[in-house]
Scaffold this active site. Structure first.
Site, mmCIF file in Angstrom:
data_model
loop_
_atom_site.group_PDB
_atom_site.id
_atom_site.type_symbol
_atom_site.label_atom_id
_atom_site.label_comp_id
_atom_site.label_asym_id
_atom_site.label_seq_id
_atom_site.Cartn_x
_atom_site.Cartn_y
_atom_site.Cartn_z
ATOM 1 N N HIS A 103 40.005 -15.200 -13.867
ATOM 2 C CA HIS A 103 38.922 -15.676 -13.178
ATOM 3 C C HIS A 103 38.008 -16.750 -14.026
ATOM 4 O O HIS A 103 37.849 -17.814 -13.325
ATOM 5 C CB HIS A 103 38.008 -14.319 -12.992
ATOM 6 C CG HIS A 103 36.501 -14.842 -12.516
ATOM 7 N ND1 HIS A 103 36.347 -14.391 -11.222
ATOM 8 C CD2 HIS A 103 35.504 -15.353 -12.979
ATOM 9 C CE1 HIS A 103 35.075 -14.660 -10.830
ATOM 10 N NE2 HIS A 103 34.536 -15.367 -11.949
ATOM 11 N N GLU A 104 37.938 -16.651 -15.291
ATOM 12 C CA GLU A 104 37.108 -17.556 -16.025
ATOM 13 C C GLU A 104 37.591 -18.794 -16.270
ATOM 14 O O GLU A 104 37.209 -20.023 -16.045
ATOM 15 C CB GLU A 104 36.593 -17.117 -17.364
ATOM 16 C CG GLU A 104 35.680 -15.953 -17.288
ATOM 17 C CD GLU A 104 34.365 -16.189 -16.416
ATOM 18 O OE1 GLU A 104 33.970 -17.218 -16.427
ATOM 19 O OE2 GLU A 104 33.931 -14.977 -15.935
ATOM 20 N N HIS A 145 38.091 -25.798 -12.560
ATOM 21 C CA HIS A 145 37.152 -26.262 -11.501
ATOM 22 C C HIS A 145 36.352 -27.480 -12.431
ATOM 23 O O HIS A 145 35.990 -28.401 -11.614
ATOM 24 C CB HIS A 145 36.019 -25.395 -10.955
ATOM 25 C CG HIS A 145 35.378 -25.622 -9.610
ATOM 26 N ND1 HIS A 145 34.296 -24.796 -9.162
ATOM 27 C CD2 HIS A 145 35.180 -26.863 -8.932
ATOM 28 C CE1 HIS A 145 33.776 -25.189 -8.136
ATOM 29 N NE2 HIS A 145 34.452 -26.624 -8.072
HETATM 30 ZN ZN ZN Z 1 32.917 -16.203 -12.133
#
Ligand code: ZN
Length: 754
Positions: free
Chosen positions: A518-519, A525
């Site tokens: 997730h991180e 991004h």
């Molecule tokens: Zn997050």
């Protein structure tokens, strides 16, 4: 304040968060809230002062990485003071410019201001989060209100706004590109949102409301905390607590003694409606007693009652929105969100109700069977729910979490799992480096390379729990990608994995592996940012968007090809058995009628409160009417609220009522980004899965776009369709009801940008 709004208006929250925590949902949003009061500059500066010390200039290390060997705790306060003074002078110079306002001499000049302040804030707030000291905490307390006031002095500067408005009003004829336009609109909208278009009398009204809100929300926070912390539940005998561990019973006895109730047993309430000790309690009336003490918190059941307080807070918020020309608080506060208006968020959630309610009824029937099999002659209630759900889960899935962990070794998770995924999707490669200084010996640094071998940026990985680190997990930047500054991203991921004892293998739980993926989704991004301006770069996106790209990357954790590459037993080297993974995935769908349902119910409650008009809120003038409003808001939708009550009831919903703005009209974001996430997973599955082509398309359409465009348009460019809630419902195992796949969330014409 979101980063997107204005990089020139710094605050602790601006830097402390690009993103998230797996547990962040439970952490009340604590951003500082701008009070509408311009701070006049004491003296207009004739020249821009020079800064001194480490933060006065860019780091000379590769990628402008912070040089921790040269920074001492003595550097921060002067750097903050100088940084603010420099930016104030830079802003004054923009105002004093005798030339006509232009995009370059005003908007770009503003974007360029505050460089030194940005440098010190990035390092400082990173360290207060990950490796703090008493001294850093003290500086934080001292500097945070000053930063808020400094930000306000820019955002609410009337002379500056006059220049911004002149450019904004003329924007159609300026020939600006998309990103310039977005920067201009964001600057203008941010200032308008803060009150720049109001008359003096209106500003006075807003100030008065803000000060009342500040008082009432503080009172709410104290009352809700009091109703939790100061009202433990007392039990007369150890028999009442049968089923709890010996340790828990002993703690309850000690706690009661400390409260002056020798011989009795006391249990402290936790924040959420459900209480962690309830499932283990064999005695049904004890379960009910503990549950009801939690559920009836602050609603007049004891001498603490927040009901009229929240009605008044809702009324004041609606009144403030009215001054800004908006019909309700949600409309006012959602101006920069993807969903943009309350009807979009509400109809999105309402679409889930039929499937959710059907699932709740189905789960309740299962639990009733289990209760009957156990000899019970009653129907399931919220205080029975987890006891029997946990029982069924243990029988059905029989998962041994310790055995699962043996397949996840930290360096393999990162290098053979996360990095492997990034290579397969985006062609990235990584090289560990030890030549750059770090702020703690447990931080690992990598150079990230593009498929063509060129350098993309720098990645810091700070995996371990330690006392000087706050809880949860998050990502942010030491340096943002920006063509204006010619900078490449320097990004860190922070986690809180318990560190293995010296000499033992560093195993990682399934949840922490998930968080690691997730991180790194947030990191991607940031790495793929392709922007001119920092303010719009990478993860500088809306609150109901920023968690979406990170969530999508969780899907690759269990993607067979990825899994086979990294999930290998620490002793035998054997790949994790497919059956084990399937069991974990099946277990994740279990009990979603409750787990997901209580979140949806709270999110609906939040939005219903925020969508009240001033008159509607004012009509809630007795505690009974507040109760009735809460109940009817949820009941009319058809949710089984007597079986699955909200995760937080209004009377102790700290996220939305304990600070002047807080997370109100924002609790839905968690569900919204999940909807985007699951829709995107279906796109990847239909379009080649883990492939360079699919990854490149995602990078081109979403990950590289920062905050430069309308989010619905961005999504359409990626998926070729509007996001559909059905994929999320499927993934969570929520099925049934009559119209689960009726319409996309934005089909009511409420799509952003329309
Ligand atoms: Zn997050």
């Amino acid at each position: 304040m979101t980063r997107k709004l204005a990089s020139f208006a710094l605050s602790a929250s601006t830097f402390a968060l690009a993103a998230c925590a797996t547990t962040g949902e439970d952490a009340p949003f604590t951003a500082t809230v701008a009070d509408a009061k311009p701070i006049p500059h004491s003296a207009p500066a004739a020249a821009i002062p020079e800064g001194t010390g480490y933060f006065a200039s860019d780091s000379t290390l590769p990628f402008m990485a912070p040089d921790f060997t040269k920074i001492s705790e003595d550097d921060y306060e002067p750097a903050f003071e100088q940084g603010m003074a420099i930016q104030a002078a830079e802003v004054q110079a923009i105002i004093d410019n005798s030339a006509e306002p232009t995009f370059d001499n005003t908007i770009v000049a503003l974007e360029k201001s505050g460089r030194m302040l940005g440098r010190v804030a990035r390092v400082f707030f990173q360290l207060t989060g990950t490796n703090t000291t008493d001294r850093l905490d003290a500086i934080n307390t001292e500097i945070s209100p000053k930063l808020t006031a400094h930000g306000d002095s820019i955002t609410l500067n009337p002379e500056l706004f006059a220049r911004v408005k002149a450019i904004y009003d003329n924007r159609a004829s300026l020939g600006l590109d998309r990103e310039d336009t977005k920067l201009l609109e964001g600057t203008y909208d941010g200032m308008v949102q803060a009150g720049a278009l109001l008359t003096e009398a209106q500003v006075e009204q807003v100030k008065a409301i803000n000060s009342q809100l500040s008082k009432l929300t503080t009172e709410f926070g104290q009352s809700a905390r009091g109703a939790m912390a100061d009202q433990p539940v007392l039990f007369d005998s150890a028999d009442d607590l049968a089923g709890l561990s010996e340790g828990d019973i002993r703690s309850a006895a000690d706690f009661a003694t400390s409260l002056g109730h020798e011989g009795k047993y006391a249990i402290a309430l936790q924040n959420t409606t459900q209480q962690p000790l309830i499932p283990a309690m064999e005695n049904r009336s004890s379960r009910q007693k503990l549950f009801e003490a939690s559920f009836k918190r602050a609603d007049g059941n004891t001498d603490i009652d927040t009901r009229l307080l929240i009605a008044r807070i809702a009324e004041l918020r609606a009144e403030k929105a009215g001054i800004f020309g908006k019909p309700d608080w949600a409309t006012y506060t959602m101006w920069d969100r993807m969903a943009e208006k309350p009807s979009t968020a509400l109809s999105f959630m309402e679409q889930m109700v039929p499937a959710l309610a059907a699932t709740q009824r189905r789960e309740a029937a299962l639990l009733n069977n289990a209760i009957a099999a156990d000899g019970g002659d009653y129907e399931v209630k919220p205080w029975d729910w987890y006891r029997y759900a946990n029982q069924i889960k243990a029988e059905q899935f029989d998962l041994d979490e310790d055995a699962v962990m043996e397949y996840f070794v930290l360096d393999k998770v990162l290098e053979d799992g996360v990095f492997y995924m990034a290579e397969k999707l985006y062609g990235l490669t990584f090289k560990r480096r030890t030549d750059l200084p770090v702020y703690h010996e447990d931080v690992w640094v990598y150079t990230v390379f593009e498929a063509d071998g060129s350098e993309l940026g720098l990645f810091y990985f700070d995996p371990f729990q330690r006392p000087s680190k706050r809880g949860g997990a998050w990502m942010s930047n030491f340096v943002d990608q920006s063509y204006m500054w010619n900078t490449k991203p320097v990004i860190y991921n922070v986690l809180n994995i318990p560190k293995a004892p010296e000499g033992e293998p560093q195993l990682v739980s399934f949840d922490w592996v998930n968080t690691t993926f997730h991180e790194f989704g947030h990191a991607l991004h940031g790495f793929f940012a392709d922007q001119k301006y920092e303010t719009l770069s990478g993860t500088a996106t809306a609150r109901d968007f920023v968690e979406y790209p990170s969530q999508v990357h969780e899907m690759w954790m269990v993607w067979p090809e990825v899994l086979q590459n990294y999930a290998k037993h620490y002793e035998t080297g054997e790949t994790i058995p497919t059956a084990m993974v399937e069991k974990i995935e099946a277990a994740s769908k279990f009990n979603q009628g409750y787990d997901f349902g209580e979140v949806v119910t709270s999110a609906l409650l939040d939005m219903k409160w925020a969508a009240l008009t001033k008159e509607e809120a004012a009509a809630l003038d007795t505690p009974e009417k507040v109760d009735a409003f809460e109940r009817s808001s949820l009941k009319e939708l058809g949710l089984e609220i007597d079986l699955v009550p909200p995760r937080y009831r209004s009377t102790y919903f700290n996220h939305i009522f304990s600070s002047p703005a807080g997370y109100s009209a924002g609790y839905y974001s968690y569900l919204w980004t999940q909807m985007l996430d699951h829709d995107s997973r279906s796109w990847f599955r239909e379009n080649g899965g883990l492939s360079r082509e699919a990854g490149q398309h995602y990078r081109d359409t979403v990950l590289s776009r920062g905050g430069t465009m309308d989010y619905f348009e961005m999504y359409q460019n990626f998926a070729g369709r509007k996001p559909d809630v059905k994929y999320m419902l499927d993934a969570l195992g929520l099925t049934g009801g009559s119209d689960t796949d009726a319409k996309a969330p934005n089909d009511d014409g409420a799509a952003g940008g329309s």
